[in-house]
Scaffold this active site. Structure first.
Site, short mmCIF file in Angstrom:
data_model
loop_
_atom_site.label_atom_id
_atom_site.label_comp_id
_atom_site.label_asym_id
_atom_site.label_seq_id
_atom_site.Cartn_x
_atom_site.Cartn_y
_atom_site.Cartn_z
N TYR A 112 1.69 -12.99 -18.72
CA TYR A 112 0.45 -13.29 -18.31
C TYR A 112 0.26 -14.99 -18.07
O TYR A 112 -0.18 -15.56 -17.21
CB TYR A 112 -0.66 -13.14 -19.23
CG TYR A 112 -1.97 -13.26 -18.86
CD1 TYR A 112 -2.81 -12.41 -17.99
CD2 TYR A 112 -2.97 -14.33 -19.15
CE1 TYR A 112 -3.99 -12.76 -17.55
CE2 TYR A 112 -4.18 -14.58 -19.04
CZ TYR A 112 -4.77 -13.95 -18.00
OH TYR A 112 -5.91 -13.87 -17.65
N LYS A 145 -0.26 -17.28 -14.90
CA LYS A 145 -1.48 -18.25 -14.70
C LYS A 145 -0.89 -19.87 -14.50
O LYS A 145 -1.68 -20.36 -14.01
CB LYS A 145 -2.41 -17.97 -15.91
CG LYS A 145 -2.98 -16.57 -15.78
CD LYS A 145 -3.68 -16.32 -14.65
CE LYS A 145 -4.71 -15.07 -14.79
NZ LYS A 145 -5.58 -15.08 -13.71
#
Length: 247
Positions: free
Chosen positions: A155, A159
């Site tokens: 993640y 990002k």
């Protein structure tokens, strides 16, 4: 209103931050195309709210990780609305695990949806924005893409990639009067956050200087601002909405 006559696409807009963004854009005058993958009832309910405001709205089921799906949705929006002026990339998933336990599938899915999905939609709208010599792109990243997060290597990597993508697209489309910015939320009260273990939530709460989780509407207000002409001299920026969680 600030966005009268503008046509927007919001990915992952059936719940959470995405639905708040879709509604806020509509409150400010925009017609909105809602992307969703699973939550058709919720997506159609958001559309109904937007239509009640006197705006146009459509819900389109599409897998953001699928390049052809993204292009097909953009084509459908152009057919329905006539143009695309605003793109808000928001769709995302968590597939958390520490790096020594993370599976290839967890890594691939997080990167495909959280990063490739953003590329897919930007790639589909960029020629349109260049041709009309205007447009706004806002990418939802995360403070964890700026600092990393235990148990979220996939993640956080995605990002962080969004930040690099945002800055590059800002450079590439600037001559076409297209602004591209990123918004980095901290702990926001969404369905995704409710799924976090209580211990993780409490630890995050101790980091937030303002002492509370943010609301999706607080993220949406910034996104809408970045889509207006008031923000015409802002591009390539990453703006946090985190209550001071990461300074």
């Amino acid at each position: 209103m600030e966005l009268d006559g503008k046509n927007a696409i919001v990915t992952g807009a059936s719940l959470g931050i995405g639905s708040a963004v879709a509604l806020d854009l509509a409150k400010n005058g925009a017609n909105v195309a809602i992307n969703y993958r699973k939550h058709d009832t919720e997506a159609n309910a958001i559309c109904a709210e937007i239509i009640k405001m006197g705006r146009r709205a459509i819900a389109v089921r599409a897998d953001v990780a699928n390049f052809k799906d993204a292009q097909a949705m953009v084509d459908q929006v152009v057919k329905e609305f006539g143009s695309v002026d605003i793109l808000v990339n928001n769709a995302g998933v968590n597939r958390d695990a520490v790096i020594w336990k993370m599976t290839e599938e967890q890594w691939d899915e997080a990167l495909a949806i959280n990063l490739k999905g953003y590329f897919n939609y930007i790639r589909a709208v960029a020629p349109l924005l260049k041709e009309q010599n205007s447009g706004k792109i806002v990418n939802i990243t995360s403070i964890n893409g700026m600092r990393g997060k235990f148990g979220q290597s996939n993640y956080s990597a995605a990002k962080a990639g969004i930040i690099g993508l945002t800055k590059t697209v800002a450079r590439e489309l600037a001559k076409s009067n297209v602004n591209c910015n990123a918004v980095a939320p901290g702990l926001i009260e969404t369905e995704m956050m409710k799924a976090l273990p209580e211990e993780a939530k409490q630890k995050a709460m101790t980091e937030i200087l303002l002492g509370r989780m943010g609301a999706p509407e607080e993220v949406a207000a910034l996104v809408t601002f970045l889509c207006t002409e008031k923000a015409r001299h802002i591009t390539g920026e990453v703006i946090k909405v985190d209550g001071g969680q990461y300074i």
